[in-house]
Design an enzyme around this catalytic site. Structure first.
Site, PDB file in Angstrom:
ATOM      1  N   ARG A  56       0.842  -1.209   0.000  1.00  0.00           N
ATOM      2  CA  ARG A  56       0.000   0.000   0.000  1.00  0.00           C
ATOM      3  C   ARG A  56       0.875   1.256   0.000  1.00  0.00           C
ATOM      4  NH1 ARG A  56      -2.429   2.357   4.300  1.00  0.00           N
ATOM      5  NH2 ARG A  56      -2.543   0.449   5.525  1.00  0.00           N
ATOM      6  N   TYR A 109     -14.864  15.083 -17.687  1.00  0.00           N
ATOM      7  CA  TYR A 109     -15.197  13.696 -17.376  1.00  0.00           C
ATOM      8  C   TYR A 109     -16.210  13.664 -16.225  1.00  0.00           C
ATOM      9  CZ  TYR A 109     -14.840   9.055 -15.472  1.00  0.00           C
ATOM     10  OH  TYR A 109     -15.148   7.824 -14.967  1.00  0.00           O
ATOM     11  N   ASP A 181      -5.732  16.856 -16.107  1.00  0.00           N
ATOM     12  CA  ASP A 181      -5.996  15.461 -16.444  1.00  0.00           C
ATOM     13  C   ASP A 181      -5.567  15.273 -17.902  1.00  0.00           C
ATOM     14  OD1 ASP A 181      -7.135  13.054 -17.256  1.00  0.00           O
ATOM     15  OD2 ASP A 181      -8.905  13.279 -15.993  1.00  0.00           O
ATOM     16  N   LYS A 206      -6.667   3.897 -19.721  1.00  0.00           N
ATOM     17  CA  LYS A 206      -6.968   4.300 -21.100  1.00  0.00           C
ATOM     18  C   LYS A 206      -5.738   4.094 -22.003  1.00  0.00           C
ATOM     19  CE  LYS A 206     -10.687   5.728 -18.972  1.00  0.00           C
ATOM     20  NZ  LYS A 206     -11.753   4.828 -18.696  1.00  0.00           N
TER      21      LYS A 206
HETATM   22  C1  LIG Z   1     -10.521  11.956 -18.737  1.00  0.00           C
HETATM   23  C2  LIG Z   1     -10.700  10.890 -17.690  1.00  0.00           C
HETATM   24  N1  LIG Z   1     -10.137  11.060 -16.483  1.00  0.00           N
HETATM   25  C3  LIG Z   1     -10.272  10.147 -15.511  1.00  0.00           C
HETATM   26  C4  LIG Z   1     -11.029   9.015 -15.693  1.00  0.00           C
HETATM   27  C5  LIG Z   1     -11.199   8.047 -14.564  1.00  0.00           C
HETATM   28  O1  LIG Z   1     -10.372   6.957 -14.763  1.00  0.00           O
HETATM   29  P1  LIG Z   1     -10.634   5.510 -14.094  1.00  0.00           P
HETATM   30  O2  LIG Z   1     -11.872   4.975 -14.727  1.00  0.00           O
HETATM   31  O3  LIG Z   1      -9.368   4.780 -14.378  1.00  0.00           O
HETATM   32  O4  LIG Z   1     -10.838   5.755 -12.635  1.00  0.00           O
HETATM   33  C6  LIG Z   1     -11.618   8.789 -16.946  1.00  0.00           C
HETATM   34  C7  LIG Z   1     -12.426   7.573 -17.164  1.00  0.00           C
HETATM   35  O5  LIG Z   1     -13.120   7.446 -18.156  1.00  0.00           O
HETATM   36  C8  LIG Z   1     -11.461   9.756 -17.956  1.00  0.00           C
HETATM   37  O6  LIG Z   1     -12.035   9.625 -19.158  1.00  0.00           O
END
Ligand SMILES: Cc1ncc(COP(=O)(O)O)c(C=O)c1O
Length: 392
Positions: A56, A109, A181, A206
């Site tokens: 962890r 998102y 992000d 992704k």
């Molecule tokens: C732009 C973006 N940021 C963060 C996330 C969250 O990622 P996770 O599903 O791995 O928690 C996503 C998920 O689709 C996303 O498209």
């Protein structure tokens, strides 16, 4: 001689010497690490010496991924997390406390907005949304309570782009930190820390993983800020698994190649679908018609605009749902950034709770479908998506 159970446990836990280093980072499938005394464990738990105590806190497979991501994003330090949301959660809570406010893009998102509603609000952390493509609007939206400006390099799902360099300067002048992000662009196309961002996060689920077979996230930035996020992550249990870190490392090796093909396929598909029957609008930063096309050409590596395309169908919600039923090459599934083309319809899935007016405020229509263009042959994708979009 010790009994069989004792010998089995000792023998199965013995690590062989490996004079020839493995070419790939092994999966350190261990939750814990043997220490020689209490002082050593204490030091390890405080990160006062190199090494590992408990997964962890850290793990060699994670460490390998973290070093790779720090290098590829141009940050001092990186942290591997259980998911993109675990990364976002740790970053936000490492900066904001009760009474503070997070400023976010109007279109972003849905999970990040969900975090603000479902988690931050309960801790007294407020949020506001703004059109981050408009620097004047962002300047006007910053209040004395704003401590963090959240941006997405390319927003989910509308592909709007923020000018991170301009907004970071503006935010810093007001004492506000900026986190980006970078999931849609990936480090192969953009390095927001170089544009002035204070922290970068990824959903490695992704493009970095790239094959729809792992969940993971990452935080990258200067040591002090990533260390602050690590404190949240460790205490909240947001660490990733070494198995997933291994897959993310494998994905990283082909990221540049894949992003080239995602980008060239997406450009070919977006150009072919613009003006096709049943399609009102195609949003893709690589198209000259995109409002931030000039910015995309200037800031994204080699002008590659990634694999995410938003298609607005003429017929609204029904048309969006029909589109999903009709695709044959593309796969109807949530998520993105993988080798296979994935399609989703925000108005009936991730944004189903929103009215048409709310969708419009987020830059979407009820018939907007999000397409994550994969690595198939572009002509097959064009034919499939054209047929799915037809108005009848
Ligand atoms: C732009 C973006 N940021 C963060 C996330 C969250 O990622 P996770 O599903 O791995 O928690 C996503 C998920 O689709 C996303 O498209």
């Amino acid at each position: 001689m010790p009994g069989f159970s004792t010998r089995a446990i000792k023998a199965a836990g013995r690590v062989p010497d490996a004079p020839q280093p493995p070419v790939n980072v092994p999966i350190y499938a261990t939750s814990t690490f043997e220490v020689s005394d209490a002082a050593e464990l204490g030091d390890l738990l405080e990160f006062g010496r190199a090494g590992h105590s408990y997964t962890r806190y850290s793990n060699p497979t994670h460490e390998a991924l973290e070093r790779a991501l720090a290098e590829l994003e141009g940050g001092e330090m990186a942290l591997s997390t259980a998911s993109g949301m675990a990364a976002i959660h740790a970053v936000v809570l490492s900066i904001l406390e009760s009474g503070d406010e997070l400023l976010m893009p109007r279109a972003l998102y849905g999970g990040t907005l969900g975090l603000a509603h479902a988690v931050l609000a309960r801790s007294g952390i407020g949020h506001a949304v703004v059109d981050t493509t408009d620097a004047d609007a962002v300047a006007a939206a910053l209040t004395p309570r704003t401590k963090l400006l959240w941006l997405e390099t390319i927003t989910n799902p509308t592909t709007a782009m923020a000018d991170v360099a301009t907004l970071a300067e503006l935010a810093h002048d007001r004492g506000v930190l900026v986190a980006v992000d970078n999931t849609f662009a990936s480090p192969a196309l953009a390095n927001p820390l170089a544009w002035g961002a204070d922290l970068v996060v990824h959903s490695t689920t992704k493009y970095i993983g790239g094959h729809s077979d792992l969940m993971g996230g990452a935080i990258v930035g200067p040591t002090d800020r990533v260390t602050a996020a690590r404190k949240i992550l460790i205490n909240a249990g947001g660490n990733g698994s070494p198995w997933e870190a291994f897959l993310a490392l494998r994905g990283l090796k082909t990221l540049a190649l894949r992003m080239e093909r995602h980008s060239s396929n997406a450009l070919a598909v977006a150009a072919a679908l613009e003006g096709a029957p049943g399609i009102a609008r195609v949003q893709y930063p690589g198209l000259a018609s995109h409002p931030q096309h000039e910015l995309a050409c200037r800031v994204l590596r080699d002008g590659m605009a990634g694999g995410m395309v938003a298609i607005e169908l003429e017929g609204g919600r029904d048309h969006g749902e029909r589109f999903l039923d009709r695709v044959r090459v593309a796969v109807h599934a949530t998520s993105l950034g993988s080798v296979e083309t994935l399609v989703s319809h925000p108005a009936s899935s991730s944004h189903r709770q929103l009215t048409d007016a709310d969708l419009a405020a987020g830059g979407m229509g009820p018939g907007t479908v999000r397409v994550s263009i994969g690595l198939e042959d572009a002509e097959d994708l064009v034919a499939d998506l054209r047929a799915a979009a037809r108005p009848d």
